[in-house]
Scaffold this motif. Structure first.
Motif, PDB file in Angstrom:
ATOM      1  N   THR A 241      25.963  35.867  49.619  1.00 19.06           N
ATOM      2  CA  THR A 241      26.572  36.397  50.833  1.00 19.06           C
ATOM      3  C   THR A 241      27.939  36.961  50.461  1.00 19.06           C
ATOM      4  O   THR A 241      28.558  36.536  49.474  1.00 19.06           O
ATOM      5  N   TYR A 242      28.409  37.908  51.267  1.00 21.06           N
ATOM      6  CA  TYR A 242      29.643  38.625  50.961  1.00 21.06           C
ATOM      7  C   TYR A 242      30.571  38.611  52.171  1.00 21.06           C
ATOM      8  O   TYR A 242      30.112  38.698  53.316  1.00 21.06           O
ATOM      9  N   GLU A 243      31.872  38.544  51.903  1.00 23.29           N
ATOM     10  CA  GLU A 243      32.855  38.531  52.984  1.00 23.29           C
ATOM     11  C   GLU A 243      34.146  39.213  52.524  1.00 23.29           C
ATOM     12  O   GLU A 243      34.611  38.992  51.397  1.00 23.29           O
ATOM     13  N   SER A 244      34.705  40.058  53.411  1.00 21.34           N
ATOM     14  CA  SER A 244      35.968  40.746  53.124  1.00 21.34           C
ATOM     15  C   SER A 244      37.111  40.031  53.812  1.00 21.34           C
ATOM     16  O   SER A 244      36.993  39.616  54.972  1.00 21.34           O
ATOM     17  N   SER A 245      38.241  39.925  53.093  1.00 23.14           N
ATOM     18  CA  SER A 245      39.413  39.288  53.687  1.00 23.14           C
ATOM     19  C   SER A 245      40.157  40.225  54.637  1.00 23.14           C
ATOM     20  O   SER A 245      40.963  39.782  55.448  1.00 23.14           O
ATOM     21  N   LYS A 248      39.982  46.060  57.566  1.00 23.06           N
ATOM     22  CA  LYS A 248      40.678  47.319  57.811  1.00 23.06           C
ATOM     23  C   LYS A 248      40.945  48.066  56.514  1.00 23.06           C
ATOM     24  O   LYS A 248      41.278  49.249  56.527  1.00 23.06           O
ATOM     25  N   VAL A 249      40.810  47.368  55.405  1.00 25.64           N
ATOM     26  CA  VAL A 249      40.993  47.985  54.094  1.00 25.64           C
ATOM     27  C   VAL A 249      39.651  48.211  53.406  1.00 25.64           C
ATOM     28  O   VAL A 249      39.377  49.290  52.886  1.00 25.64           O
ATOM     29  N   ALA A 250      38.800  47.187  53.408  1.00 22.53           N
ATOM     30  CA  ALA A 250      37.503  47.303  52.738  1.00 22.53           C
ATOM     31  C   ALA A 250      36.460  46.500  53.493  1.00 22.53           C
ATOM     32  O   ALA A 250      36.711  45.362  53.898  1.00 22.53           O
ATOM     33  N   THR A 267      40.295  41.263  49.495  1.00 28.36           N
ATOM     34  CA  THR A 267      39.531  40.456  48.539  1.00 28.36           C
ATOM     35  C   THR A 267      38.121  40.259  49.071  1.00 28.36           C
ATOM     36  O   THR A 267      37.929  39.817  50.211  1.00 28.36           O
ATOM     37  N   ILE A 268      37.159  40.592  48.249  1.00 30.09           N
ATOM     38  CA  ILE A 268      35.756  40.376  48.597  1.00 30.09           C
ATOM     39  C   ILE A 268      35.318  39.066  47.950  1.00 30.09           C
ATOM     40  O   ILE A 268      35.424  38.906  46.730  1.00 30.09           O
ATOM     41  N   THR A 269      34.846  38.122  48.766  1.00 34.88           N
ATOM     42  CA  THR A 269      34.375  36.828  48.258  1.00 34.88           C
ATOM     43  C   THR A 269      32.852  36.812  48.260  1.00 34.88           C
ATOM     44  O   THR A 269      32.222  37.092  49.290  1.00 34.88           O
ATOM     45  N   VAL A 270      32.302  36.489  47.114  1.00 33.36           N
ATOM     46  CA  VAL A 270      30.846  36.400  46.956  1.00 33.36           C
ATOM     47  C   VAL A 270      30.482  34.918  46.821  1.00 33.36           C
ATOM     48  O   VAL A 270      31.077  34.208  46.010  1.00 33.36           O
ATOM     49  N   THR A 279      35.354  36.291  43.258  1.00 34.04           N
ATOM     50  CA  THR A 279      36.097  37.229  44.094  1.00 34.04           C
ATOM     51  C   THR A 279      36.269  38.565  43.387  1.00 34.04           C
ATOM     52  O   THR A 279      36.292  38.640  42.146  1.00 34.04           O
ATOM     53  N   TYR A 280      36.374  39.600  44.202  1.00 36.06           N
ATOM     54  CA  TYR A 280      36.605  40.961  43.711  1.00 36.06           C
ATOM     55  C   TYR A 280      37.767  41.533  44.511  1.00 36.06           C
ATOM     56  O   TYR A 280      37.706  41.629  45.738  1.00 36.06           O
TER      57      TYR A 280
END
Length: 361
Positions: A241-245, A248-250, A267-270, A279-280
């Motif tokens: 699963t993926y989640e953006s912090s 508004k940015v990504a 920050t994208i958390t996988v 994290t990415y």
């Protein structure tokens, strides 16, 4: 002594001689009674079966005839009691097996002794239930109870277990299965002649995930496909699963496509199905084409690049092949209309379709 007296005395003596044996016989007959009882020490029945308890009688006159003993037994007053729920017993000593387990039946002679019998009731196993499959992980959840059972629920035969390959998985007397090495084996559960089989698969536990790198720079409007991988390599691929912090940015889709939508950082958390995370870091920038350099025009100056005449005294972008009416040139360096950053950053033409966008994984 007169002759009559002699004959009288003789008659009396004869009568007494005849009566004494008769009296003794009557006396002995009166002593033929039951003075004690006995029962078998144990008895085994299946649920639903019945059995008559065989009483053993002890007589006061061991020399009494069978008829006398039978008469004495018929006159003996016997009562029965039972301790436990496994059986019931009636007033004649008939025992009925009610459920699995043990019970003690006691017979009591009125005014005399008692005797007891331990009755064991068995319940045959009709079938064995066990899971079809069990998955364990070396380095992770490497042990689990098999959870097999014999039916009906009150079956009294114990469960037994056996592994087809103890190099893959072992099983103890309580049905706990423990992984030994990756592979497959069969655990067989048995009870009362009935069996069931469970396929045990042992895998390597996942210890983490990797994304290949820790982040990248994107122009607004462009994106990247994340491709997480499970660690170690021997572990099965997971789901993520993926989640953006900061959406508004990504933003990020359920499939891991990251899209830059505004300038800034996110920050994208996988997260894997096993709970591991990676994290990415995304840095999103707005693409600003560099300013053009003034060209030389003479009246209707011609633009270099072989694309015809550009009005307004401006030169068309070198290598672009198209006139520029806005006084600017496209970025140089790739011949593709956009600037390439160092290897860790990927700058992409905002106008390029998604299926032409490279990934950063």
């Amino acid at each position: 002594m007169s002759e009559s007296s002699f004959f009288y005395g003789t008659a009396v003596r004869r009568i007494v001689a005849l009566c004494i044996p008769l009296y003794l016989c009557l006396l002995l007959a009166g002593c033929t009674k039951v003075t004690g009882i006995g029962l078998p020490a144990s008895l085994e029945l299946e649920k639903g079966e019945t059995a008559q308890l065989e009483l053993e009688y002890i007589y006061g006159n061991a020399e009494a005839s069978d008829e006398e003993k039978a008469e004495a037994a018929s006159k003996a007053e016997i009562t029965y009691t039972v301790e436990g729920d496994a059986v019931t017993v009636d007033e004649t000593g008939l025992v009925t097996a009610a459920q699995g387990g043990e019970a003690t039946v006691t017979a009591a002679l009125k005014g005399g002794s008692t005797a007891s019998c331990v009755v064991t009731v068995t319940v045959p196993t009709e079938r064995v239930e066990a899971p079809e499959e069990l998955v364990l992980y070396v380095g992770g959840e490497d042990s689990a109870p098999l959870g097999a059972k014999a039916l009906p629920e009150d079956a009294t035969s114990a469960l037994g277990y056996k592994s087809s390959d103890e190099g893959i998985a072992t099983v103890d007397a309580d049905g706990n299965v423990t992984a030994a090495a990756p592979g497959e084996c069969i655990i067989t559960t048995a009870s009362g002649g009935k069996t069931a089989e469970t396929k045990v698969t042992v895998k390597v536990a996942a210890t983490g995930i990797t994304l290949g790198n820790e982040g990248g720079v994107l122009y607004v409007g462009n994106g990247v496909q994340l491709k997480p991988r499970t660690l170690p390599a021997e572990a099965d691929a997971s789901t993520y699963t993926y989640e953006s912090s900061n959406t508004k940015v990504a933003t990020v889709t359920a499939e891991g496509w990251v899209q830059a939508v505004g300038a800034g950082s996110a920050t994208i958390t996988v997260t894997s199905a096993e709970g591991h995370t990676a994290t990415y870091a995304v840095v999103a920038k707005v693409y600003t084409p560099p300013k053009t350099q003034a060209g030389t025009a003479s009246g209707g100056a011609s633009a270099t690049g072989g694309a015809g005449t550009a009005g307004g005294g401006a030169t068309a972008p070198s290598g672009g092949g198209a006139p520029s009416g806005g006084g600017t040139t496209a970025p140089s360096g790739g011949g593709d209309g956009f600037t390439h950053a160092p290897s860790d950053d990927v700058y992409i033409d905002p106008n390029a379709p998604e299926n032409q966008l490279p990934d950063l994984s």
